[in-house]
Design a protein around this motif. Structure first.
Motif, short mmCIF file in Angstrom:
data_model
loop_
_atom_site.label_atom_id
_atom_site.label_comp_id
_atom_site.label_asym_id
_atom_site.label_seq_id
_atom_site.Cartn_x
_atom_site.Cartn_y
_atom_site.Cartn_z
N VAL A 77 0.84 -1.20 0.00
CA VAL A 77 0.00 0.00 0.00
C VAL A 77 0.88 1.25 0.00
O VAL A 77 0.62 2.20 -0.76
CB VAL A 77 -0.96 -0.01 1.21
N ASN A 78 1.92 1.24 0.81
CA ASN A 78 2.83 2.39 0.85
C ASN A 78 3.54 2.60 -0.48
O ASN A 78 3.65 3.73 -0.97
CB ASN A 78 3.87 2.21 1.96
N LEU A 79 3.99 1.50 -1.09
CA LEU A 79 4.68 1.62 -2.38
C LEU A 79 3.72 2.06 -3.49
O LEU A 79 4.11 2.84 -4.37
CB LEU A 79 5.33 0.29 -2.75
N GLU A 80 2.49 1.60 -3.46
CA GLU A 80 1.51 2.03 -4.46
C GLU A 80 1.21 3.51 -4.34
O GLU A 80 1.10 4.22 -5.34
CB GLU A 80 0.23 1.21 -4.34
N GLU A 86 4.63 9.67 -7.57
CA GLU A 86 5.71 9.86 -8.55
C GLU A 86 5.15 9.96 -9.98
O GLU A 86 5.65 10.73 -10.79
CB GLU A 86 6.73 8.72 -8.46
N VAL A 87 4.12 9.18 -10.28
CA VAL A 87 3.50 9.25 -11.61
C VAL A 87 2.89 10.63 -11.83
O VAL A 87 3.06 11.24 -12.91
CB VAL A 87 2.44 8.13 -11.79
N ASN A 88 2.19 11.14 -10.84
CA ASN A 88 1.60 12.49 -10.96
C ASN A 88 2.67 13.55 -11.10
O ASN A 88 2.53 14.50 -11.88
CB ASN A 88 0.70 12.79 -9.75
N LYS A 89 3.74 13.39 -10.35
CA LYS A 89 4.86 14.34 -10.44
C LYS A 89 5.46 14.32 -11.85
O LYS A 89 5.74 15.37 -12.43
CB LYS A 89 5.91 13.95 -9.39
N SER A 90 5.61 13.12 -12.41
CA SER A 90 6.15 12.98 -13.76
C SER A 90 5.23 13.61 -14.80
O SER A 90 5.69 14.30 -15.73
CB SER A 90 6.35 11.50 -14.07
#
Length: 106
Positions: A77-80, A86-90
């Protein structure tokens, strides 16, 4: 049969089983043999007792695996959530890069 350990047996009367293991002294508490002392090997006698011990060990192993599974689920859950961040940041950076390209072209 209810049993309790034998207290009055001296050290000189320590018995060993035919298999070589120590035999523990017990006193019978059943109506037919009340007060009778007997010795019993420390090894399990029946296949049922052996199977019961194996089941207890398997239950303990299963509980350990369940605890590890729960910990891994928390890590997942933490990694997801970190991946989502990170995806949103990218995506935001890609949008900024495309805007800068448009400004450079103009």
């Amino acid at each position: 049969m209810s049993e309790s350990s034998c207290d009055s047996i001296s050290n000189s009367m320590i018995m060993t089983c035919f298999c070589g293991e120590l035999a523990y002294c017990f006193t019978s508490r059943t109506p037919l043999n009340l007060g009778r002392r007997f010795y019993r090997c420390s090894k399990p006698k029946s296949k049922l007792e052996v199977a019961t011990l194996k089941m207890e060990n398997l239950r303990e192993s299963l509980n350990a695996v369940k605890i590890e599974r729960d910990n891994l689920k928390k890590k997942l859950v933490n990694l997801e959530s970190l991946n989502y961040f990170e995806v949103n940041k990218s995506r935001n950076l890609e949008a900024k890069v495309s805007k800068l390209k448009m400004l450079c072209i103009l």
